[in-house]
Design a protein around this motif. Sequence first.
Motif, PDB file in Angstrom:
ATOM      1  N   ILE A   1       0.912  -1.158   0.324  1.00  0.00           N
ATOM      2  CA  ILE A   1      -0.076   0.079   0.016  1.00  0.00           C
ATOM      3  C   ILE A   1       0.905   1.132   0.089  1.00  0.00           C
ATOM      4  CG2 ILE A   1      -1.700   1.238   1.446  1.00  0.00           C
ATOM      5  CD1 ILE A   1      -2.805  -1.205   2.429  1.00  0.00           C
ATOM      6  N   LEU A   2       0.643   2.124  -1.094  1.00  0.00           N
ATOM      7  CA  LEU A   2       1.555   3.508  -1.013  1.00  0.00           C
ATOM      8  C   LEU A   2       0.706   4.392  -0.470  1.00  0.00           C
ATOM      9  CD1 LEU A   2       3.168   3.260  -4.521  1.00  0.00           C
ATOM     10  CD2 LEU A   2       4.182   2.518  -2.330  1.00  0.00           C
ATOM     11  N   PHE A   3       0.909   4.910   0.606  1.00  0.00           N
ATOM     12  CA  PHE A   3       0.345   6.047   1.492  1.00  0.00           C
ATOM     13  C   PHE A   3       0.684   7.535   1.068  1.00  0.00           C
ATOM     14  CE2 PHE A   3      -1.679   7.921   5.175  1.00  0.00           C
ATOM     15  CZ  PHE A   3      -2.658   6.790   5.533  1.00  0.00           C
ATOM     16  N   GLU A   4      -0.255   8.385   0.958  1.00  0.00           N
ATOM     17  CA  GLU A   4      -0.050   9.681   0.522  1.00  0.00           C
ATOM     18  C   GLU A   4       0.493  10.662   1.673  1.00  0.00           C
ATOM     19  OE1 GLU A   4      -2.494  13.498  -1.126  1.00  0.00           O
ATOM     20  OE2 GLU A   4      -3.634  11.486  -1.361  1.00  0.00           O
ATOM     21  N   VAL A   5       1.559  10.123   2.117  1.00  0.00           N
ATOM     22  CA  VAL A   5       2.354  11.109   3.179  1.00  0.00           C
ATOM     23  C   VAL A   5       3.871  10.839   2.736  1.00  0.00           C
ATOM     24  CG1 VAL A   5       0.936  11.128   5.118  1.00  0.00           C
ATOM     25  CG2 VAL A   5       2.554   9.146   4.842  1.00  0.00           C
ATOM     26  N   ASP A   6       4.804  11.512   3.393  1.00  0.00           N
ATOM     27  CA  ASP A   6       6.245  11.340   3.309  1.00  0.00           C
ATOM     28  C   ASP A   6       6.580  10.612   4.365  1.00  0.00           C
ATOM     29  OD1 ASP A   6       6.951  13.025   5.532  1.00  0.00           O
ATOM     30  OD2 ASP A   6       7.046  14.797   3.912  1.00  0.00           O
ATOM     31  N   SER A   7       8.002  10.072   4.257  1.00  0.00           N
ATOM     32  CA  SER A   7       8.527   9.187   5.343  1.00  0.00           C
ATOM     33  C   SER A   7       8.777   9.747   6.512  1.00  0.00           C
ATOM     34  CB  SER A   7       9.851   8.835   4.918  1.00  0.00           C
ATOM     35  OG  SER A   7      10.929  10.128   4.866  1.00  0.00           O
ATOM     36  N   SER A   8       8.607  10.827   7.056  1.00  0.00           N
ATOM     37  CA  SER A   8       8.578  11.652   8.356  1.00  0.00           C
ATOM     38  C   SER A   8       7.487  10.966   9.027  1.00  0.00           C
ATOM     39  CB  SER A   8       8.482  13.158   8.216  1.00  0.00           C
ATOM     40  OG  SER A   8       7.101  13.717   7.752  1.00  0.00           O
ATOM     41  N   PHE A   9       6.339  10.295   8.497  1.00  0.00           N
ATOM     42  CA  PHE A   9       5.216   9.879   9.251  1.00  0.00           C
ATOM     43  C   PHE A   9       5.342   8.515   9.420  1.00  0.00           C
ATOM     44  CE2 PHE A   9       3.335  13.272   7.137  1.00  0.00           C
ATOM     45  CZ  PHE A   9       2.239  13.942   7.669  1.00  0.00           C
ATOM     46  N   PHE A  10       6.653   7.657   9.258  1.00  0.00           N
ATOM     47  CA  PHE A  10       6.871   6.326   9.574  1.00  0.00           C
ATOM     48  C   PHE A  10       8.227   6.136  10.418  1.00  0.00           C
ATOM     49  CE2 PHE A  10       4.139   6.302   5.630  1.00  0.00           C
ATOM     50  CZ  PHE A  10       3.486   5.084   5.883  1.00  0.00           C
TER      51      PHE A  10
ATOM     52  N   PRO B   1       5.501   5.476   2.139  1.00  0.00           N
ATOM     53  CA  PRO B   1       5.094   6.679   1.725  1.00  0.00           C
ATOM     54  C   PRO B   1       5.637   6.982   0.366  1.00  0.00           C
ATOM     55  CG  PRO B   1       7.084   6.763   2.944  1.00  0.00           C
ATOM     56  CD  PRO B   1       6.944   5.258   2.840  1.00  0.00           C
ATOM     57  N   TYR B   2       4.862   7.740  -0.241  1.00  0.00           N
ATOM     58  CA  TYR B   2       5.268   8.183  -1.675  1.00  0.00           C
ATOM     59  C   TYR B   2       5.061   9.587  -2.056  1.00  0.00           C
ATOM     60  CZ  TYR B   2       0.268   8.329  -3.414  1.00  0.00           C
ATOM     61  OH  TYR B   2      -1.005   8.746  -3.633  1.00  0.00           O
ATOM     62  N   GLU B   3       4.736  10.559  -0.938  1.00  0.00           N
ATOM     63  CA  GLU B   3       4.486  11.916  -1.221  1.00  0.00           C
ATOM     64  C   GLU B   3       5.833  12.706  -1.309  1.00  0.00           C
ATOM     65  OE1 GLU B   3       3.162  14.620  -1.562  1.00  0.00           O
ATOM     66  OE2 GLU B   3       1.262  14.772  -0.866  1.00  0.00           O
ATOM     67  N   PHE B   4       5.612  13.850  -1.994  1.00  0.00           N
ATOM     68  CA  PHE B   4       6.556  15.084  -1.747  1.00  0.00           C
ATOM     69  C   PHE B   4       7.384  15.104  -0.574  1.00  0.00           C
ATOM     70  CE2 PHE B   4       8.405  19.342  -1.786  1.00  0.00           C
ATOM     71  CZ  PHE B   4       9.083  19.392  -3.045  1.00  0.00           C
ATOM     72  N   THR B   5       8.625  14.912  -0.293  1.00  0.00           N
ATOM     73  CA  THR B   5       9.239  15.084   0.967  1.00  0.00           C
ATOM     74  C   THR B   5       9.083  16.311   1.695  1.00  0.00           C
ATOM     75  OG1 THR B   5      10.502  13.514   0.358  1.00  0.00           O
ATOM     76  CG2 THR B   5      11.279  14.743   2.367  1.00  0.00           C
ATOM     77  N   GLY B   6       8.442  16.364   2.823  1.00  0.00           N
ATOM     78  CA  GLY B   6       8.280  17.839   3.541  1.00  0.00           C
ATOM     79  C   GLY B   6       7.342  18.852   2.671  1.00  0.00           C
ATOM     80  N   ARG B   7       6.306  18.141   2.311  1.00  0.00           N
ATOM     81  CA  ARG B   7       5.242  18.928   1.444  1.00  0.00           C
ATOM     82  C   ARG B   7       4.950  20.218   2.083  1.00  0.00           C
ATOM     83  NH1 ARG B   7       0.018  15.955   1.211  1.00  0.00           N
ATOM     84  NH2 ARG B   7      -0.089  16.643   3.382  1.00  0.00           N
ATOM     85  N   ASN B   8       4.365  19.954   3.307  1.00  0.00           N
ATOM     86  CA  ASN B   8       3.681  21.253   3.845  1.00  0.00           C
ATOM     87  C   ASN B   8       4.690  22.457   4.353  1.00  0.00           C
ATOM     88  OD1 ASN B   8       1.057  20.240   3.799  1.00  0.00           O
ATOM     89  ND2 ASN B   8       1.324  19.071   5.570  1.00  0.00           N
TER      90      ASN B   8
END
Length: 272
Positions: free
Chosen positions: A56-65, A96-103
Motif C-alpha cells: 500500500i502506497l500512502f499519501e504522506v512522506d517518510s517523516s510519518f513512518f 510513503p510516496y509523497e513529496f518530501t516535506g510537502r507542507n
Amino acid sequence: MKRTIPLLVTGLFLIVLACNTKKTELVLLGTVHQPISNFNSDSLYNILVKINPDLILFEVDSSFFTPQFTFKKTWDSNENIATVRYMDEFDVDVRPYEFTGRNDHRKKIGSRPTDGLALNLLDSVYRNNGLDSVDEKTYEAFLKVNDTLNSFAFLGARAFNNPRTDKVAQTRQRYQYQDLLQVMERYPIFSNTYFIKNKNDSISYLEGYKRASKFWDIRNTTMAKHILHFASAYRGKRIVVLNGYFHRYYLTTLLEPKQQENGFIIKNFEDY
C-alpha cells in the motif's frame, strides 16, 4: 515413461516463466480523507480486503513512518484508520510516496497560506462585482465544476474512481491553477496585497498563487516518480496507491504511458 520427464520439465519451465513475466498490478485508488456518507474507513478497509495488495502506497512522506515502516502516530482519516487495521490483520507492506516535506516546503516558498488567501480575495472581488463579465463567467464556471467534483465524494468509491470523474477533476484543477491565475494577473489588487511570511520577508498574493500552481505540477510529478520506483521494486506484485481523488487524473495521465515500458498494468478497484 521417457516422455513424461521432458514434459514435466517443460511444464515447470512455463510456470517459472509465467511467474517471472507476471505484470505488476497498480490500483490508483481515489479516496476521501474524512468520513462522509457512503465512504468511511470501513468502506476503504473492505476495498483493501477485496484487492488483497502486497503493498500500500500512502499519501504522506517518510517523516510519518518509523524506520520499520509503521506509523509514528495514528490520526482521524479514512486512509490511516483503514490501513492500520489492514496492517494488523494481513501481511502487507506500507510505504510513503509523497513529496518530501510537502507542507513545510509550501510554507517556505510562500504558496501556503497565500493560495487560500488569494482565492478568498478573488471570491470577495467577485461578490462585490469587481470582475469584468468574462472573468466573472470564468470564476462562476470554476465554482460550478468545483461543486460538481465535490459532490461525487458523497456517492461512494465508484463515483470518484472512474474516467468521468477524472475528467471533471482535470477540468477543475485547470480552472484553479491556470484560468484563475490568469484572472488574478489582470487585477492589481492581487500583486499589491501581501502576506507577511516573517518580519523580514513577504510575498504578494499573486506570486504565492503562482508558486502554488507550479507546485501542483511538481507534487504530482514527484508522486508519479515514486510510484514508478515501487512498481519496479515490487515487480509482479499488487500495489494499491491511496490518493485523494483530485490527484487520480494526474497520476493516471503520467503513469498510463509507462505501463509497457515498466511492466505494470493499471487496474480499477472494481476489477477485484
